[in-house]
Motif scaffolding. Structure first.
Motif, PDB file in Angstrom:
ATOM      1  N   ALA A 175     -13.366   9.098   7.993  1.00  6.11           N
ATOM      2  CA  ALA A 175     -13.284   8.063   6.946  1.00  6.11           C
ATOM      3  C   ALA A 175     -14.685   7.623   6.519  1.00  6.11           C
ATOM      4  O   ALA A 175     -14.844   6.884   5.549  1.00  6.11           O
ATOM      5  CB  ALA A 175     -12.494   6.864   7.451  1.00  6.11           C
ATOM      6  N   ALA A 206      -1.342  13.584  -1.671  1.00  9.68           N
ATOM      7  CA  ALA A 206      -2.204  12.398  -1.517  1.00  9.68           C
ATOM      8  C   ALA A 206      -1.463  11.123  -1.916  1.00  9.68           C
ATOM      9  O   ALA A 206      -1.729  10.043  -1.388  1.00  9.68           O
ATOM     10  CB  ALA A 206      -3.470  12.566  -2.364  1.00  9.68           C
ATOM     11  N   MET A 227     -10.031  13.762   0.198  1.00  9.26           N
ATOM     12  CA  MET A 227     -11.332  13.484   0.797  1.00  9.26           C
ATOM     13  C   MET A 227     -12.394  13.436  -0.300  1.00  9.26           C
ATOM     14  O   MET A 227     -12.348  14.220  -1.254  1.00  9.26           O
ATOM     15  CB  MET A 227     -11.682  14.569   1.826  1.00  9.26           C
ATOM     16  N   ARG A 262     -23.944   6.951  -6.762  1.00 12.24           N
ATOM     17  CA  ARG A 262     -24.555   8.083  -6.056  1.00 12.24           C
ATOM     18  C   ARG A 262     -23.851   9.383  -6.444  1.00 12.24           C
ATOM     19  O   ARG A 262     -24.467  10.442  -6.531  1.00 12.24           O
ATOM     20  CB  ARG A 262     -24.469   7.871  -4.541  1.00 12.24           C
ATOM     21  N   TYR A 291      -1.778   6.935 -10.254  1.00  9.86           N
ATOM     22  CA  TYR A 291      -1.957   6.484  -8.864  1.00  9.86           C
ATOM     23  C   TYR A 291      -3.434   6.174  -8.597  1.00  9.86           C
ATOM     24  O   TYR A 291      -3.801   5.093  -8.138  1.00  9.86           O
ATOM     25  CB  TYR A 291      -1.466   7.574  -7.904  1.00  9.86           C
ATOM     26  N   ASN A 318     -16.489   9.759  -4.540  1.00 10.33           N
ATOM     27  CA  ASN A 318     -17.640   9.112  -3.895  1.00 10.33           C
ATOM     28  C   ASN A 318     -18.735  10.140  -3.617  1.00 10.33           C
ATOM     29  O   ASN A 318     -18.607  11.314  -3.970  1.00 10.33           O
ATOM     30  CB  ASN A 318     -17.191   8.359  -2.632  1.00 10.33           C
TER      31      ASN A 318
HETATM   32  N1  CMC Z   1      -6.460   9.529  -1.302  1.00 10.93           N
HETATM   33  C1  CMC Z   1      -5.248   8.970  -1.538  1.00 10.93           C
HETATM   34  N2  CMC Z   1      -5.001   7.644  -1.450  1.00 10.93           N
HETATM   35  C2  CMC Z   1      -6.027   6.851  -1.102  1.00 10.93           C
HETATM   36  C3  CMC Z   1      -7.312   7.356  -0.867  1.00 10.93           C
HETATM   37  C4  CMC Z   1      -7.518   8.751  -0.980  1.00 10.93           C
HETATM   38  N3  CMC Z   1      -8.720   9.286  -0.759  1.00 10.93           N
HETATM   39  N4  CMC Z   1      -8.152   6.342  -0.540  1.00 10.93           N
HETATM   40  C5  CMC Z   1      -7.408   5.231  -0.575  1.00 10.93           C
HETATM   41  N5  CMC Z   1      -6.129   5.518  -0.933  1.00 10.93           N
HETATM   42  C6  CMC Z   1      -5.031   4.560  -1.139  1.00 10.93           C
HETATM   43  C7  CMC Z   1      -4.497   4.074   0.188  1.00 10.93           C
HETATM   44  O1  CMC Z   1      -3.411   4.867   0.635  1.00 10.93           O
HETATM   45  C8  CMC Z   1      -4.098   2.654  -0.137  1.00 10.93           C
HETATM   46  O2  CMC Z   1      -2.867   2.709  -0.792  1.00 10.93           O
HETATM   47  P1  CMC Z   1      -1.816   1.476  -0.622  1.00 10.93           P
HETATM   48  O3  CMC Z   1      -2.508   0.265  -1.175  1.00 10.93           O
HETATM   49  O4  CMC Z   1      -0.633   1.906  -1.434  1.00 10.93           O
HETATM   50  O5  CMC Z   1      -1.539   1.377   0.842  1.00 10.93           O
HETATM   51  C9  CMC Z   1      -5.138   2.208  -1.175  1.00 10.93           C
HETATM   52  O6  CMC Z   1      -5.609   3.422  -1.786  1.00 10.93           O
HETATM   53  C10 CMC Z   1      -6.317   1.463  -0.562  1.00 10.93           C
HETATM   54  O7  CMC Z   1      -6.855   2.265   0.500  1.00 10.93           O
HETATM   55  P2  CMC Z   1      -7.383   1.686   1.863  1.00 10.93           P
HETATM   56  O8  CMC Z   1      -7.340   2.735   2.907  1.00 10.93           O
HETATM   57  O9  CMC Z   1      -6.682   0.380   2.152  1.00 10.93           O
HETATM   58  O10 CMC Z   1      -8.868   1.344   1.439  1.00 10.93           O
HETATM   59  P3  CMC Z   1     -10.088   1.185   2.412  1.00 10.93           P
HETATM   60  O11 CMC Z   1     -11.089   0.386   1.675  1.00 10.93           O
HETATM   61  O12 CMC Z   1      -9.648   0.662   3.734  1.00 10.93           O
HETATM   62  O13 CMC Z   1     -10.582   2.691   2.635  1.00 10.93           O
HETATM   63  C11 CMC Z   1     -11.735   4.732   2.438  1.00 10.93           C
HETATM   64  C12 CMC Z   1     -11.669   3.264   2.010  1.00 10.93           C
HETATM   65  C13 CMC Z   1     -13.080   5.319   1.955  1.00 10.93           C
HETATM   66  C14 CMC Z   1     -11.682   4.844   3.957  1.00 10.93           C
HETATM   67  C15 CMC Z   1     -10.555   5.506   1.792  1.00 10.93           C
HETATM   68  O14 CMC Z   1     -10.639   5.444   0.392  1.00 10.93           O
HETATM   69  C16 CMC Z   1     -10.467   6.971   2.253  1.00 10.93           C
HETATM   70  O15 CMC Z   1      -9.890   7.234   3.307  1.00 10.93           O
HETATM   71  N6  CMC Z   1     -11.081   7.924   1.484  1.00 10.93           N
HETATM   72  C17 CMC Z   1     -11.144   9.300   1.898  1.00 10.93           C
HETATM   73  C18 CMC Z   1     -12.273   9.488   2.891  1.00 10.93           C
HETATM   74  C19 CMC Z   1     -13.634   9.439   2.233  1.00 10.93           C
HETATM   75  O16 CMC Z   1     -13.878  10.071   1.216  1.00 10.93           O
HETATM   76  N7  CMC Z   1     -14.568   8.675   2.870  1.00 10.93           N
HETATM   77  C20 CMC Z   1     -15.958   8.590   2.419  1.00 10.93           C
HETATM   78  C21 CMC Z   1     -16.333   7.209   2.006  1.00 10.93           C
HETATM   79  S1  CMC Z   1     -17.900   7.195   1.104  1.00 10.93           S
HETATM   80  C22 CMC Z   1     -19.106   7.695   2.234  1.00 10.93           C
HETATM   81  C23 CMC Z   1     -19.210   6.799   3.414  1.00 10.93           C
HETATM   82  O17 CMC Z   1     -19.301   5.579   3.286  1.00 10.93           O
HETATM   83  O18 CMC Z   1     -19.254   7.322   4.526  1.00 10.93           O
END
Ligand code: CMC
Length: 392
Positions: free
Chosen positions: A227, A255, A265, A278, A315, A324
């Motif tokens: 994550a 997704a 991802m 970025r 969505y 990102n």
């Molecule tokens: N694909 C599908 N759905 C998603 C995604 C995604 N990549 N990211 C968030 N959602 C949905 C999630 O299911 C949730 O839906 P609902 O409100 O219906 O439950 C909603 O969007 C909000 O997501 P969240 O998990 O509550 O948000 P968060 O702020 O806790 O998580 C995150 C942020 C980065 C962990 C998440 O967006 C994610 O898992 N992304 C994929 C992993 C990724 O690319 N991470 C790199 C982050 S940037 C570099 C870094 O900082 O390391």
């Protein structure tokens, strides 16, 4: 419940005061010490940015030259560290080695462990920024069974890293300037991002007075998760799994399916609810590198189409999920020849300066306290002990 504010995941809690990095997630703005990341990525170089993050101002020419000279004089690691590496299996994940070796630096550099001594703090900071490329490249060379390559201080920070990664003994290695610039840009774009999980981990570990090498090892451990920093590796694996453009709808549907744990991802961010600034720079750099290296990577077609479809999908639009930084960095690194398992190692290398800047800032704040979150207890109320032979 209780006397404490309950905020799991720190969604609404500022854990500290900081003057290093500013993010406006709604506008997609990222500033380091007031300078916009898009400008820094084009006008500056990584060591210039390191100075800015560590000392608060851009260096003068004299300060810059001195800083670069000092970084370069610390690039070698203690020769004994090579033996330390030999304890790892060759097929160990490079992040496992990076985490272990960085923690072990405290056993090698005992003259920079006293966090109350300003000189120790300064030397530890230089050692970490200088040696991280050397150690990262050693992780790679060790994993492919090639000899370690010594640092070359006639090269730039990025050029030297590429040399330690790809040079082989007895053969001349020439750094491609476009690749060198792209590498430097990747370092710039990963240098700091305020209170993310790994930076908060470094601050939490450092708040107890733990030595800087141990704190940075803690940051690396936290970064490894998919994550967070592990997302760049996971993103490329995902693009490879998708494979062809016609399979994208299937993965988009997955997704969106709440019963499927799959996520796109490289999409979404806790703070950015707009395009990650970025990612914009990374996208341009990606095209530059692929054109220069004449790489015709079908994964880029998959990435572009995935981006297009997701940005138009209800969505992703309604949840403000944008690509990102990790979305494009993997494609660039793959084109340069960096294996997927090294992606998060490069993130750690670049983020080290951010971690140190935050660690130093915290220690410099008068009256800083050990971080000690409280909890809301949900377990059993007090009860009497039951002897072993009386337990049902
Ligand atoms: N694909 C599908 N759905 C998603 C995604 C995604 N990549 N990211 C968030 N959602 C949905 C999630 O299911 C949730 O839906 P609902 O409100 O219906 O439950 C909603 O969007 C909000 O997501 P969240 O998990 O509550 O948000 P968060 O702020 O806790 O998580 C995150 C942020 C980065 C962990 C998440 O967006 C994610 O898992 N992304 C994929 C992993 C990724 O690319 N991470 C790199 C982050 S940037 C570099 C870094 O900082 O390391």
């Amino acid at each position: 419940k209780g006397h404490f504010t309950f905020d799991p995941g720190f969604l609404a809690t500022a854990s500290c005061e900081s003057a290093i990095t500013y993010i406006d997630g709604a506008q997609g703005i990222l500033l380091h010490r007031g300078y916009a990341i898009d400008e820094l990525a084009v006008e500056s170089d990584y060591l210039d940015l390191c100075y800015l993050l560590l000392y608060g101002e851009l260096p003068t020419k004299a300060q810059y030259d001195k800083f670069v000279y000092t970084v370069k004089t610390h690039t070698m690691v203690n020769e004994q560290l090579a033996s330390f590496f030999r304890g790892f299996r060759r097929d160990a994940h490079p992040m496992a080695m990076l985490c272990g070796v960085t923690g072990a630096l405290s056993a090698f550099y005992q003259d920079s462990l006293d966090v109350n001594d300003e000189h120790h703090r300064e030397i530890a900071a230089f050692r970490l920024v200088s040696k991280m490329p050397t150690i990262a490249a050693m992780c790679y060379k060790y994993s492919i069974g090639q000899p370690f390559i010594y640092p070359r201080n006639d090269l730039s920070y990025a050029g030297n890293f590429l040399s330690m990664m790809f040079a082989v003994p007895c053969e001349e290695y020439k750094v491609n300037p476009i690749v060198e610039r792209a590498m430097d840009r990747i370092f710039i774009l990963h240098a700091d991002h305020e209170q993310n999980a790994s930076t908060s981990t470094v601050r939490l570990a450092g708040s107890s007075g733990a030595n800087p090498f141990a704190c940075i090892a803690a940051g690396i451990a936290s970064l490894w998760g998919p994550a967070h920093g592990g997302a760049n590796e996971a993103c490329l694996n995902m693009l490879e799994e998708i494979g062809t453009v016609d399979r994208i709808p299937e993965f988009i549907a997955r997704a969106k399916d709440k019963d499927d744990p799959f996520r796109l991802m490289g999409f979404g961010h806790r703070v950015y609810k707009n395009f990650d600034p970025r990612a914009k720079v990374m996208r341009e750099t990606c095209h530059e590198v692929l054109a220069e290296l004449k790489v015709n990577d079908p994964l880029l077609d998959v990435a572009m189409e995935l981006e297009r479809i997701a940005l138009e999908d209800e969505y992703f639009v309604s949840k403000k999920l944008y690509p990102n930084v990790d979305f494009y960095s993997g494609i660039i690194m793959k084109a340069i020849g960096i294996p997927t398992s090294m992606f998060t190692v490069l993130f750690a290398l670049a983020r080290t300066v951010g971690w140190i800047a935050h660690w130093k800032e915290m220690l410099d704040q008068p009256g800083h306290k050990i971080s000690r979150p409280r909890q809301l207890y949900t377990g059993s109320p007090e009860r009497s002990f039951v002897d072993l032979d009386k337990r049902g």
